[in-house]
Design a protein around this motif. Structure first.
Motif, PDB file in Angstrom:
ATOM      1  N   ALA A 111      27.047   2.470  -5.963  1.00  0.00           N
ATOM      2  CA  ALA A 111      25.810   2.447  -6.743  1.00  0.00           C
ATOM      3  C   ALA A 111      26.101   2.491  -8.240  1.00  0.00           C
ATOM      4  CB  ALA A 111      24.916   3.617  -6.334  1.00  0.00           C
ATOM      5  N   ARG A 112      27.098   3.270  -8.640  1.00  0.00           N
ATOM      6  CA  ARG A 112      27.465   3.317 -10.058  1.00  0.00           C
ATOM      7  C   ARG A 112      28.018   1.971 -10.528  1.00  0.00           C
ATOM      8  NH1 ARG A 112      28.277   8.827 -12.138  1.00  0.00           N
ATOM      9  NH2 ARG A 112      27.824  10.323 -10.471  1.00  0.00           N
ATOM     10  N   THR A 113      28.804   1.337  -9.672  1.00  0.00           N
ATOM     11  CA  THR A 113      29.351   0.030 -10.019  1.00  0.00           C
ATOM     12  C   THR A 113      28.236  -0.994 -10.203  1.00  0.00           C
ATOM     13  OG1 THR A 113      31.396   0.505  -8.803  1.00  0.00           O
ATOM     14  CG2 THR A 113      30.916  -1.807  -9.277  1.00  0.00           C
ATOM     15  N   LEU A 114      27.230  -0.935  -9.328  1.00  0.00           N
ATOM     16  CA  LEU A 114      26.109  -1.867  -9.405  1.00  0.00           C
ATOM     17  C   LEU A 114      25.108  -1.488 -10.488  1.00  0.00           C
ATOM     18  CD1 LEU A 114      25.417  -2.343  -5.579  1.00  0.00           C
ATOM     19  CD2 LEU A 114      26.658  -3.881  -7.106  1.00  0.00           C
ATOM     20  N   GLY A 348      19.657   7.832 -13.317  1.00  0.00           N
ATOM     21  CA  GLY A 348      20.844   7.063 -13.697  1.00  0.00           C
ATOM     22  C   GLY A 348      21.510   6.390 -12.519  1.00  0.00           C
ATOM     23  N   PRO A 349      22.576   5.616 -12.777  1.00  0.00           N
ATOM     24  CA  PRO A 349      23.308   4.946 -11.695  1.00  0.00           C
ATOM     25  C   PRO A 349      23.881   5.935 -10.691  1.00  0.00           C
ATOM     26  CG  PRO A 349      23.934   4.061 -13.842  1.00  0.00           C
ATOM     27  CD  PRO A 349      23.117   5.292 -14.101  1.00  0.00           C
ATOM     28  N   GLY A 350      23.937   5.520  -9.446  1.00  0.00           N
ATOM     29  CA  GLY A 350      24.468   6.390  -8.399  1.00  0.00           C
ATOM     30  C   GLY A 350      23.600   7.608  -8.208  1.00  0.00           C
ATOM     31  N   LEU A 351      24.240   8.756  -8.058  1.00  0.00           N
ATOM     32  CA  LEU A 351      23.509  10.005  -7.909  1.00  0.00           C
ATOM     33  C   LEU A 351      22.910  10.484  -9.221  1.00  0.00           C
ATOM     34  CD1 LEU A 351      26.029  11.827  -5.550  1.00  0.00           C
ATOM     35  CD2 LEU A 351      23.801  10.886  -4.900  1.00  0.00           C
TER      36      LEU A 351
END
Length: 367
Positions: A111-114, A348-351
């Motif tokens: 998710a952070r990458t995306l 934010g991105p990811g968690l």
């Protein structure tokens, strides 16, 4: 998006007071922070809370199985290959908390990458959940006072009451005191952690029959097959499978066998990959779902709300999201906050959370 490193870092943070229930007592969060690094510099995170009295995992065991068995297979895998990763870990029996932390850290890295929030990646149904607070063993007046404090300070109006002591009148008296002290607008349900026999459970539920309970959870031993089926037939509220339903196969067995009529999903036990399978299975079976708590800290709680908010059925009931309030400190740079009885996902991105490296250095136990 290749995995280059997997870290398993033990740490310990004391609780402000011991948490007591039928299957054990916890005085400190002796957890394992899991970090999955990728070749693009992205790091996914998750928390592993060992519960030796429930699943047999210890802090040292979680570290060993991650470092010795899981990490070597993960290195070089893509964070898109979540089913492949789950398949590798599935070759090792048990170890649900260790597997789940790796699984969620991989999802977080993806998710952070995306560049998308975890809840949106999982399903995106809503952005917050109502909060349920767990009340551990204590005297009736103390438990009522704690519930009142949670309601007045955080707006929490759902409480999971730990029961399972002997004689059972100790706990039925507590639940009655809570109902009388808090009124009818508050939701109450009970969790026995397998502490009573089926007969004791039935008598206790009959004694609390006028208190408007929402659920009953794991009142008697998980391996008492006939006793559990008999007990469910005596109950007029949904009976939640928790410790007896660690895997999707367990859920199928418990529900179709008549030993439960609802299920608790704990992301710290089934990660995101297997929690999705349990969620879809519950939808197919038409049973209620509650998002449970593994006595999680803030990182574990944000994983729970990220998953619970992603789907309609998991967001219908209050989730067990507040046990981090009983910890003396935590690892996140921006602490979670409960407002008006709700906990929101991070945008934010990811968690959407980060680890405070100074706090981690202070509380880690391997240096």
């Amino acid at each position: 998006m290749k995995i280059t490193q997997v870290e398993a870092i033990p740490y310990a943070i004391p609780y402000t007071k011991p948490l007591r229930f039928a299957s054990g007592e916890v005085t400190a969060a002796e957890h394992v922070l899991v970090r999955v690094h990728t070749d693009e510099g992205v790091v996914g995170i998750a928390d592993a809370p060992p519960r030796p009295f429930t699943y047999g995992e210890t802090q040292a065991g979680v570290i060993n199985v991650i470092e010795d068995l899981f990490a070597p297979h993960l290195i070089g895998s893509s964070v898109l290959e979540r089913e492949v990763i789950a398949g590798h870990m599935g070759r090792t029996v048990g170890n649900p908390v260790a597997k789940s932390a790796i699984d969620m850290a991989v999802w977080d890295a993806l998710a952070r990458t995306l560049g998308v929030p975890m809840t949106d990646l999982l399903g995106g149904w809503t952005d917050r959940m109502r909060v349920s607070h767990m009340l551990g063993f204590d005297e009736p007046a103390a438990m009522v006072a704690e519930a009142e404090r949670m309601r007045d300070s955080y707006g929490i109006a759902t409480f999971k009451v730990k029961v399972g002591r002997k004689p059972f009148h100790l706990d039925t008296a507590v639940v009655r005191a809570l109902r009388e002290g808090l009124g009818d607008d508050v939701e109450l349900y009970v969790d026995g952690n397998r502490g009573w026999s089926p007969a004791e459970s039935a008598r206790a539920m009959h004694e609390m029959g006028d208190l408007g309970l929402l659920f009953a959870e794991e009142l008697c031993p998980a391996d008492d097959v006939l006793g559990r089926r008999w007990l469910v037939q005596q109950c007029d509220v949904p009976f939640i499978a928790d410790e007896s339903a660690v895997t999707p196969a367990d859920v199928t067995r418990e529900i179709l066998g008549g030993a439960a009529t609802a299920v608790s999903i704990k992301t710290s036990r089934t990660g995101f990959t297997y929690s999705r399978r349990v969620h879809h299975l519950a939808e197919g079976l038409g049973i209620e779902v509650v998002m449970g708590n593994q006595i999680d800290g803030q990182l574990g709680s944000i994983c729970t709300v990220a998953f619970g908010a992603a789907y309609r059925s998991t967001s219908q009931r209050a989730g067990e999201l507040s046990n981090f309030l009983d910890m003396s400190d935590d690892l996140l740079t921006e602490p979670l906050e409960i407002h008006d009885g709700h906990l929101a996902v991070r945008p934010g991105p990811g968690l959407g959370v980060e680890i405070d490296e100074d706090k981690l250095a202070h509380y880690r136990t391997d240096r």
